[in-house]
Enzyme design. Structure first.
Site, PDB file in Angstrom:
ATOM      1  N   GLY A 527      -9.933   2.882   5.635  1.00 29.68           N
ATOM      2  CA  GLY A 527      -8.516   2.724   5.354  1.00 29.68           C
ATOM      3  C   GLY A 527      -8.095   3.678   4.258  1.00 29.68           C
ATOM      4  O   GLY A 527      -8.918   4.361   3.645  1.00 29.68           O
ATOM      5  N   ASP A 643       3.539  -4.499  -3.717  1.00 32.29           N
ATOM      6  CA  ASP A 643       3.317  -3.746  -2.487  1.00 32.29           C
ATOM      7  C   ASP A 643       2.852  -4.667  -1.363  1.00 32.29           C
ATOM      8  O   ASP A 643       1.816  -4.440  -0.746  1.00 32.29           O
ATOM      9  CB  ASP A 643       2.311  -2.619  -2.736  1.00 32.29           C
ATOM     10  CG  ASP A 643       2.381  -1.530  -1.671  1.00 32.29           C
ATOM     11  OD1 ASP A 643       3.401  -1.469  -0.949  1.00 32.29           O
ATOM     12  OD2 ASP A 643       1.421  -0.756  -1.549  1.00 32.29           O
TER      13      ASP A 643
END
Ligand SMILES: *[C@@H]1O[C@H](CO)[C@@H](O)[C@H](O)[C@H]1NC(C)=O
Ligand SMILES: *[C@@H]1O[C@H](CO)[C@@H](O)[C@H](O)[C@H]1NC(C)=O
Ligand SMILES: *[C@@H]1O[C@H](CO)[C@@H](O)[C@H](O)[C@H]1NC(C)=O
Ligand SMILES: *[C@@H]1O[C@H](CO)[C@@H](O)[C@H](O)[C@H]1NC(C)=O
Ligand SMILES: *[C@@H]1O[C@H](CO)[C@@H](O)[C@H](O)[C@H]1NC(C)=O
Ligand SMILES: *[C@@H]1O[C@H](CO)[C@@H](O)[C@H](O)[C@H]1NC(C)=O
Ligand SMILES: *[C@@H]1O[C@H](CO)[C@@H](O)[C@H](O)[C@H]1NC(C)=O
Ligand SMILES: *[C@@H]1O[C@H](CO)[C@@H](O)[C@H](O)[C@H]1NC(C)=O
Ligand SMILES: *[C@@H]1O[C@H](CO)[C@@H](O)[C@H](O)[C@H]1NC(C)=O
Ligand SMILES: *[C@@H]1O[C@H](CO)[C@@H](O)[C@H](O)[C@H]1NC(C)=O
Length: 880
Positions: A527, A643
């Site tokens: 990722g 976030d």
């Protein structure tokens, strides 16, 4: 509401427990009977669980604790909260194959080599059964079902609701989450009060808590908790001291390994602290280890450790501070066979190092002075004579003399409070050959000299380097390579590093080489986030980890970095990804997280794999809400995630959902924070206030959560461009084109569509069409209404995450989203459609525009923004 969760949890649990029946022994319900043997190995398929209480609220398990790999314990677990409430063999862990046996004589644990390492005491009559009650009590029964022995009588570090804790018993802290062995903190009950102690020294009293009320004066007999409070009762069951708490079905009182006595209730899937003593970490006796100086950071509850002037970190033992002067040493522990080596007590070899003003000791508030009305010289003599005295405090205004025990704890910096007590630490001169003359003078050497002595030679050189580095940095002329050079001075232990060493609660620190090996030289990237790439790795013990290599951070002090890491590392919640360790070496900064094997929500939700069923979506929504609620209100310092998005929601087999990347925004320098939004590039989830100058609060996360919730309902990105006949139109059976959200070319700003369908009560049209109707309108309504409440423009109108959890679980009625505060979606929506028309196949997430131009809703275009020109021309022509 709780019972729904409980039954879901129980169901999930039983799925996982009963899946491996054919290979290992089944989990017993409520009872087991003599001639029974269990080991982790025998019950490997149920993770060591061999006995469950009737409603499965508690389990008896042989397993590891925390992250430990090789130490197995026999313990009782509260299942919903995953909390150990009792341990049998805390000081003698066994291996995977160590055995627990139940015979007519009781319970025994036998280690690998056949030695018995734990057993219940001799019992009056033969055992006929072992029962695990729904209260968490483990009871040995005789043939008429009378209790012969119960675990509630042998508490370890936890008391649960309904358990009686009598005077004379004590709780002992564990060493750490992974090592349950008995450590030095105690909670004990006397006939007057509940006390916290460390090596016999009191550091907290229950009756001093503002919440505690003393009702009568009779002697205390036992302590117990029920659904509404914690009480000390006398022998007749009358309440002596009471601490009233809010209604809760389950609560525990625990002495944690940090030395805090914590009463907390388990509500809506998380712990809510209700009472915690002491309230300040600096009052914990060994918080900064021996002789460490604890300083509370102003305006927050966090504390930092350093050494008092004249002392330095003991790098050999890492157990605190020692005199900086290598000619001085702390006296070793007192020899119990008399007064020990008498030459140690010779007054010419003993000196006293002053701690300076405004440094106090935890025990001084609880101890009576050792002597009254004597002068400092006499007080010192008392200490010099006594081998178990390691220092003293002298109060010049009252002439009180307090002697310190030979177990020295941490000191606290007492800024502000006026204090006439001055502390002195006993030190012995280490007699070095041909150094005698100096030895005799030492007593006269003023403290300044003691402080200055270590700053010679190499230390001075390092300091010079650091100073010039700081100077260069200030001048902004620092070439990047010098940072690396400074990092490679590691072996000489920079100031930063010394301080970092003494930050409490720091998770495991890895070497860069270790991580390189674990990730096979960063070969498998899994990722990439706002802070850098994430790699899969395996530690030497085969634990899988996800390693985040932080690249997008500027130069930041190691100490600041480590302080934040310590904060993040101490946050534990089932719905938050656990930070297992870190590495800071030179310019490299890496974070080591637990590995989540199903990856992130965006791949599962938006990918082409099997469709997520509705119930799992609800579970994910609730899990994420709980995790955020914990960050916002469950831990000491409120943490705003900043976030929240599907990429940061990770899933693991067995329905675990965890939030990652929390706390990282604090690693940014202030300048970086201001560019935060552009750095992340995930604006679809950013609340309007991000782009105005309004304050960022926890409600900012609530907005992002609302956006994620809509995506969970829909199974598509809110901002995804759809062309032609979208599945949205196909899926809506009742037809009817949404007015402005879906234009002829099929672009849909889903939040706006959701608002419109909400206004018309047509919730089913919002559900992911791939569910093909396997969901009811009411179920969709619940999530959509919560989501719309969360994305209201006005932050104060948005519910808190705690309320979101309650709404989702049914404990609180659903909120009514205010249309006035959602009208901005219409504006965003129109622009979104417009931008899709212009930008064609761009499926990026940059559709949310600057709401500061909200003023231009009337259509006045800003010339500098080409986007706006298109916008206004579209408005002129009107929706197609
Ligand atoms: C347990 O085993 C012993 C011998 O090992 C036997 O005498 C006893 O009857 C057994 N008890 C039960 C309840 O099976
Ligand atoms: C067990 O669960 C049932 C239903 O969930 C409940 O009625 C019962 O009171 C519970 N029993 C105990 C001992 O908690
Ligand atoms: C068995 O192991 C324990 C520690 O687990 C040890 O203390 C004991 O001495 C060992 N006994 C024998 C006979 O090896
Ligand atoms: C003991 O308890 C068990 C289970 O509750 C029950 O089946 C049994 O009859 C009881 N025995 C006696 C002697 O009361
Ligand atoms: C808890 O115990 C106190 C003291 O005995 C009692 O006054 C109170 O009613 C109890 N609460 C519940 C819910 O039983
Ligand atoms: C105490 O002194 C005796 C002899 O004087 C010695 O054998 C013993 O090891 C000492 N104990 C400690 C803890 O220093
Ligand atoms: C006392 O300590 C000194 C040095 O610390 C040592 O030389 C001496 O032998 C010790 N005496 C006894 C009786 O242990
Ligand atoms: C203390 O020790 C020194 C040498 O170690 C010795 O000269 C002196 O006489 C001793 N004093 C006493 C009071 O024992
Ligand atoms: C301290 O007190 C003692 C008697 O307790 C006395 O002999 C001594 O002179 C005093 N010292 C000072 C410095 O006052
Ligand atoms: C030495 O000091 C300790 C406390 O620091 C005290 O408990 C002990 O009684 C003292 N011993 C003597 C002989 O004064």
């Amino acid at each position: 509401m709780g019972s729904i969760f409980l039954s879901v949890a129980t169901f999930l649990l039983s799925c996982s427990i009963f899946s491996g029946f054919s290979f290992s022994a089944p989990v017993n319900q409520e009872f087991i009977y003599p001639n029974f043997t269990a080991s982790n190995f025998l019950f490997i398929d149920s993770s060591g669980v061999f006995l469950a209480s009737r409603n499965e609220s508690f389990q008896a398990i042989i397993s590891q604790s925390g992250q430990s790999k090789n130490n197995f314990y026999f313990y009782v677990l509260h299942v919903p909260s995953n909390t150990i409430i009792w341990t049998a063999n805390r000081d003698a862990p066994i291996s995977e194959s160590g055995k627990l046996s139940l015979t007519v004589n009781g319970l025994t644990i036998v280690g690998d080599n056949g030695t018995q390492i734990w057993s219940t005491p001799a019992l009056g009559s033969p055992v006929t059964a072992l029962q695990l009650l729904e209260t968490g009590n483990l009871v040995l029964l005789d043939k008429s079902n009378r209790s012969l022995w119960q675990s509630f009588d042998y508490p370890t570090d936890t008391i649960v609701i309904g358990q009686r804790f009598p005077v004379g018993k004590s709780l002992s802290s564990a060493t750490s989450q992974d090592d349950l062995s008995t450590a030095d903190y105690r909670f004990s009950l006397t006939s007057v009060d509940g006390l916290l102690q460390w090596h016999g020294l009191i550091y907290w009293r229950l009756s001093m808590e503002p919440k505690a009320y003393k009702d009568v004066n009779s002697p205390v007999a036992y302590m117990a908790m029920n659904a509404t409070g914690l009480y000390l009762f006398d022998g007749n069951g009358e309440v002596v001291v009471q601490v009233s708490l809010s209604q809760a079905d389950f609560r525990i009182a625990k002495l944690d390994y940090g030395g805090h006595f914590i009463v907390q209730s388990f509500l809506n899937g998380m712990w809510s602290p209700e009472l915690e003593g002491p309230d300040n970490d600096c009052k914990i006796p060994f918080f900064c280890k021996r002789l460490g100086l604890c300083r509370q950071t102003s305006g927050s509850r966090s504390s930092t450790c350093s050494c008092p002037p004249g002392f330095r970190v003991d790098t050999q033992t890492n157990q605190g501070c020692i005199p900086s002067d290598s000619h001085l040493s702390l006296p070793s522990a007192c020899n119990s066979t008399g007064n020990g080596n008498s030459s140690q007590l010779n007054s010419s070899t003993v000196s006293y190092m002053s701690l300076g003003a405004s440094i106090d000791y935890f025990a001084n508030s609880f101890l009576d002075p050792s002597a009254y009305s004597i002068n400092l010289t006499a007080c010192r003599d008392l200490c010099t004579e006594n081998c178990s005295c390691s220092g003293l405090f002298y109060d010049s205004s009252s002439s009180y003399c307090y002697l310190l025990n030979d177990q020295l704890g941490s000191f606290m910096s007492n800024t502000g409070g006026q204090n006439d007590r001055l502390g002195y630490i006993k030190a012995l001169a280490v007699s070095l050959p041909d150094d005698n003359s100096l030895d005799n003078q030492r007593k006269q050497i003023p403290l300044v000299a003691l402080v200055l002595l270590p700053f010679t030679g190499f230390t001075l050189l390092v300091m010079l380097l650091v100073l010039s580095f700081l100077w260069w940095r200030r001048r902004g002329k620092l070439p990047k390579t010098s940072v690396v050079k400074l990092g490679s001075l590691k072996s000489s232990l920079s100031e930063d590093e010394l301080e970092a060493l003494s930050i409490p609660g720091l998770p495991v620190r890895f070497d860069y080489e270790e991580i390189e090996a674990a990730t096979n030289n960063f070969s498998e990237q899994i990722g990439a986030g706002g802070f850098g790439a994430v790699y899969k790795g395996a530690l030497p013990n085969k634990t899988l980890v996800a390693v985040k290599k932080i690249t997008n951070l500027g130069v930041q002090g190691k100490k600041e970095f480590c302080t934040e890491i310590a904060t993040i590392g101490n946050i534990h919640h089932v719905n938050l990804v656990r930070l297992k360790g870190f590495c800071v070496q030179g310019r490299q900064k890496l974070l080591v997280y637990e590995y989540m094997n199903r990856g992130s929500l965006d791949r599962i939700l938006f990918g082409n794999g099997p469709v997520l069923e509705w119930q799992e979506r609800v579970d994910i929504a609730v899990g994420v809400a709980r995790g955020l609620a914990y960050l916002h209100s469950g831990c000491d310092n409120k943490i705003i995630h900043c976030d929240v998005k599907p990429e940061n929601i990770l899933l693991h087999s067995q329905f675990q959902v965890k939030i990652s990347d929390f706390g990282l925004s604090k690693l940014l320098t202030p300048e970086q924070s201001s560019h935060f939004t552009t750095m992340r590039g995930t604006r679809g989830y950013l609340a309007p206030e991000w782009l105005t100058s309004s304050a960022i609060t926890d409600k900012t996360d609530v907005y992002s959560y609302g956006m994620v919730l809509l995506e969970i309902v829909r199974g598509r990105k809110n901002c995804l461009l759809r062309t032609g006949s979208s599945s949205l139109e196909n899926g809506s059976s009742s037809g009817g084109q949404p007015s402005s959200s879906s234009s002829g070319i099929g672009a849909v700003y889903f939040p706006l569509f959701a608002l419109e369908m909400h206004e018309q009560g047509r919730y089913l049209e919002l559900a992911d069409p791939r569910l093909e109707g396997r969901v009811t309108s009411e179920e969709v309504e619940k999530l959509v209404r919560v989501a719309l409440c969360c994305v209201q423009e006005e932050p104060t109108l948005r519910p808190s995450m705690v309320n979101v959890v309650s709404m989702l679980e049914g404990g609180m009625p659903l909120g009514e989203p205010r249309v006035e505060s959602l009208n901005f979606l219409r504006f965003y929506g129109r622009r979104f459609v417009e931008s899709s028309t212009i930008q064609g196949q761009n499926t990026g997430a940059e559709y949310m525009l600057d709401p500061q131009s909200n003023a231009s809703e009337t259509g006045t275009a800003t010339a500098s923004n080409p986007f706006f020109s298109y916008m206004s021309s579209q408005q002129v022509s009107g929706p197609r």
